[in-house]
Scaffold this active site. Structure first.
Site, mmCIF file in Angstrom:
data_model
loop_
_atom_site.group_PDB
_atom_site.id
_atom_site.type_symbol
_atom_site.label_atom_id
_atom_site.label_comp_id
_atom_site.label_asym_id
_atom_site.label_seq_id
_atom_site.Cartn_x
_atom_site.Cartn_y
_atom_site.Cartn_z
ATOM 1 N N THR A 1 0.635 -1.162 -0.158
ATOM 2 C CA THR A 1 -0.123 0.133 0.094
ATOM 3 C C THR A 1 0.876 1.245 0.073
ATOM 4 O OG1 THR A 1 -1.622 -1.389 1.329
ATOM 5 C CG2 THR A 1 -1.792 1.094 1.321
ATOM 6 N N LYS B 1 -8.047 1.568 -3.099
ATOM 7 C CA LYS B 1 -7.523 1.299 -1.623
ATOM 8 C C LYS B 1 -7.880 2.494 -0.838
ATOM 9 C CE LYS B 1 -5.015 -0.922 1.744
ATOM 10 N NZ LYS B 1 -5.361 -1.964 2.253
ATOM 11 N N LYS C 1 -1.706 4.974 8.788
ATOM 12 C CA LYS C 1 -0.917 4.948 7.283
ATOM 13 C C LYS C 1 -1.651 5.280 6.250
ATOM 14 C CE LYS C 1 1.681 2.340 4.209
ATOM 15 N NZ LYS C 1 2.184 0.947 3.787
HETATM 16 P P1 NAD Z 1 6.009 -6.054 7.513
HETATM 17 O O1 NAD Z 1 6.599 -4.899 7.861
HETATM 18 O O2 NAD Z 1 5.543 -7.252 8.185
HETATM 19 O O3 NAD Z 1 6.517 -6.728 6.067
HETATM 20 C C1 NAD Z 1 7.444 -6.001 5.158
HETATM 21 C C2 NAD Z 1 8.487 -6.633 4.910
HETATM 22 O O4 NAD Z 1 9.429 -6.085 4.049
HETATM 23 C C3 NAD Z 1 9.476 -6.801 6.073
HETATM 24 O O5 NAD Z 1 9.883 -8.281 6.520
HETATM 25 C C4 NAD Z 1 10.771 -5.982 5.550
HETATM 26 O O6 NAD Z 1 11.982 -6.728 6.096
HETATM 27 C C5 NAD Z 1 10.756 -6.322 4.108
HETATM 28 N N1 NAD Z 1 11.798 -5.387 3.267
HETATM 29 C C6 NAD Z 1 11.593 -3.994 3.304
HETATM 30 N N2 NAD Z 1 12.451 -3.639 2.598
HETATM 31 C C7 NAD Z 1 13.023 -4.551 1.632
HETATM 32 C C8 NAD Z 1 13.929 -4.688 0.443
HETATM 33 N N3 NAD Z 1 14.270 -3.585 0.092
HETATM 34 N N4 NAD Z 1 14.152 -5.996 0.262
HETATM 35 C C9 NAD Z 1 13.422 -6.929 0.699
HETATM 36 N N5 NAD Z 1 12.649 -7.085 1.978
HETATM 37 C C10 NAD Z 1 12.477 -5.738 2.204
HETATM 38 O O7 NAD Z 1 4.788 -5.356 6.820
HETATM 39 P P2 NAD Z 1 3.225 -6.003 6.139
HETATM 40 O O8 NAD Z 1 2.237 -5.938 7.241
HETATM 41 O O9 NAD Z 1 3.592 -7.544 5.606
HETATM 42 O O10 NAD Z 1 2.547 -5.087 4.988
HETATM 43 C C11 NAD Z 1 3.226 -5.028 3.893
HETATM 44 C C12 NAD Z 1 2.441 -3.984 3.188
HETATM 45 O O11 NAD Z 1 0.969 -4.387 3.141
HETATM 46 C C13 NAD Z 1 2.310 -2.636 3.696
HETATM 47 O O12 NAD Z 1 2.480 -1.880 2.432
HETATM 48 C C14 NAD Z 1 1.054 -2.496 4.191
HETATM 49 O O13 NAD Z 1 0.304 -1.185 4.286
HETATM 50 C C15 NAD Z 1 0.368 -3.593 3.433
HETATM 51 N N6 NAD Z 1 -0.931 -4.018 4.016
HETATM 52 C C16 NAD Z 1 -0.768 -4.633 5.242
HETATM 53 C C17 NAD Z 1 -1.896 -5.207 5.766
HETATM 54 C C18 NAD Z 1 -1.589 -5.704 7.304
HETATM 55 O O14 NAD Z 1 -2.929 -6.078 7.992
HETATM 56 N N7 NAD Z 1 -0.593 -6.038 7.969
HETATM 57 C C19 NAD Z 1 -3.274 -5.139 5.229
HETATM 58 C C20 NAD Z 1 -3.353 -4.551 4.074
HETATM 59 C C21 NAD Z 1 -2.344 -3.986 3.585
#
Ligand code: NAD
Length: 298
Positions: free
Chosen positions: A94, A169, A244
């Site tokens: 997102t 979204k 966010k």
């Molecule tokens: P998270 O922090 O658990 O996972 C993100 C991952 O990306 C981390 O493990 C981090 O180490 C990795 N990362 C960051 N930069 C990197 C790079 N350059 N190379 C490789 N890995 C890298 O976050 P999440 O909860 O999984 O959310 C991810 C996305 O999904 C966000 O944009 C969030 O807004 C969206 N989202 C989350 C939810 C939710 O309920 N968690 C729901 C809908 C949307």
């Protein structure tokens, strides 16, 4: 058809999404900066790659699931040169609509194709493969990505050209943030008027006040037993994620010169609330802040 997919970002969402691609018979080459995330994905059948560039070099399609726009643009800068010409880049994070459009442009300039495909449904939806995907990009890119998205979700909607998925979204979540505040304010007003939570729920949930924030994620305990209010507001959808998404909506409002007073105010209220509770509380817990502030004023 089995595909070879690079999956970058194996966190709370990306880890189970990548596992569902493996489950559906795809070969998944995964990478995350955090070793624990990479190891957990490897346990689910993802092939662990030491760098994003090495994962991408062997893939037909690239899926990314990263925290914010700067991570996505940084990743694209690092890996576009390593990909085979014409590779399809699907970003499920997102991020700002403007960043998503920049990602499309950079992918296109490097001879790649792109799709923005953010999700709703949370970690539960990621694990159960019941996410909703909102996609933006060309018809061909969407048609090619669709079987993969269907392996990770239940509903896939093509919303339009580059950035349209992110636009859908943040518009949806702006409705959700504003309506949760409205429902919470109505319960607090009802309390001050001596109206029981159940009575207000029984009327509004079948009348014109009906909405998801009330009838599924009800912010007061009692009327909807499965709502986070009944488990001391454990998420659910964390306050920090709502803050966010409303921040992204507020950016888009300002950049587009669109006046939407409630959307901007909701972004401010959720930013303050999330600063205090972070990811520990469901976004419906804002009802307690509204109630407390009223107590302070009396
Ligand atoms: P998270 O922090 O658990 O996972 C993100 C991952 O990306 C981390 O493990 C981090 O180490 C990795 N990362 C960051 N930069 C990197 C790079 N350059 N190379 C490789 N890995 C890298 O976050 P999440 O909860 O999984 O959310 C991810 C996305 O999904 C966000 O944009 C969030 O807004 C969206 N989202 C989350 C939810 C939710 O309920 N968690 C729901 C809908 C949307």
């Amino acid at each position: 058809m089995s595909r070879t997919v690079a999956f970058i970002g194996l966190g709370h969402m990306g880890g189970p999404m990548a596992a569902n691609l493996v489950e559906a018979g795809h070969r998944v080459l995964g990478h995350d900066l955090v070793p624990a995330a990479l190891n957990a994905a490897a346990g689910a059948g993802v092939e662990a790659e030491a760098s994003a560039a090495s994962a991408v070099a062997g893939a037909e399609m690239v899926v990314s699931m990263l925290p914010a726009g700067r991570h996505v643009l940084g990743l694209y800068d690092d890996i576009l040169a390593a990909a085979r010409p014409g590779t399809l880049f699907v970003d499920c994070s997102t991020i700002d609509v403007a960043d998503a459009r920049t990602a499309h442009e950079r992918a296109g300039a490097a001879g790649m194709r792109a799709l923005d495909a953010p999700v709703s449904g949370g970690v539960v939806g990621a694990e159960a493969a019941t996410l909703t995907f909102m996609a933006g990009g060309g018809e061909d890119a969407f048609a090619e990505a669709r079987p993969l998205l269907e392996a990770m979700g239940r509903k896939v909607v093509h919303c339009g050209g580059p950035g349209a998925g992110q636009a859908a979204k943040i518009c949806n979540n702006m409705i959700l943030g504003v309506s949760m505040i409205a429902v919470s304010e109505a319960f607090v007003l009802g309390e001050s008027l001596g109206l029981s939570h159940q009575a207000l729920y029984d009327v509004a949930s079948t009348a014109s006040g009906q909405c998801w924030a009330l009838s599924v994620n009800c912010p007061v305990p009692g009327p909807v037993p499965a709502s986070p209010a009944n488990r001391d507001y454990r998420p659910g959808f964390a306050a920090s994620l709502m803050a966010k998404d409303l921040g992204l909506a507020a950016n888009a409002l300002r950049e587009g010169g669109v006046r939407a007073e409630l959307g901007l105010r909701a972004a401010e209220l959720y930013a303050d609330y999330a600063e205090r509770v972070g990811a520990t509380e469901d976004f419906s817990g804002i009802v307690r802040t509204i109630r407390d502030q009223n107590g302070e004023q009396k």
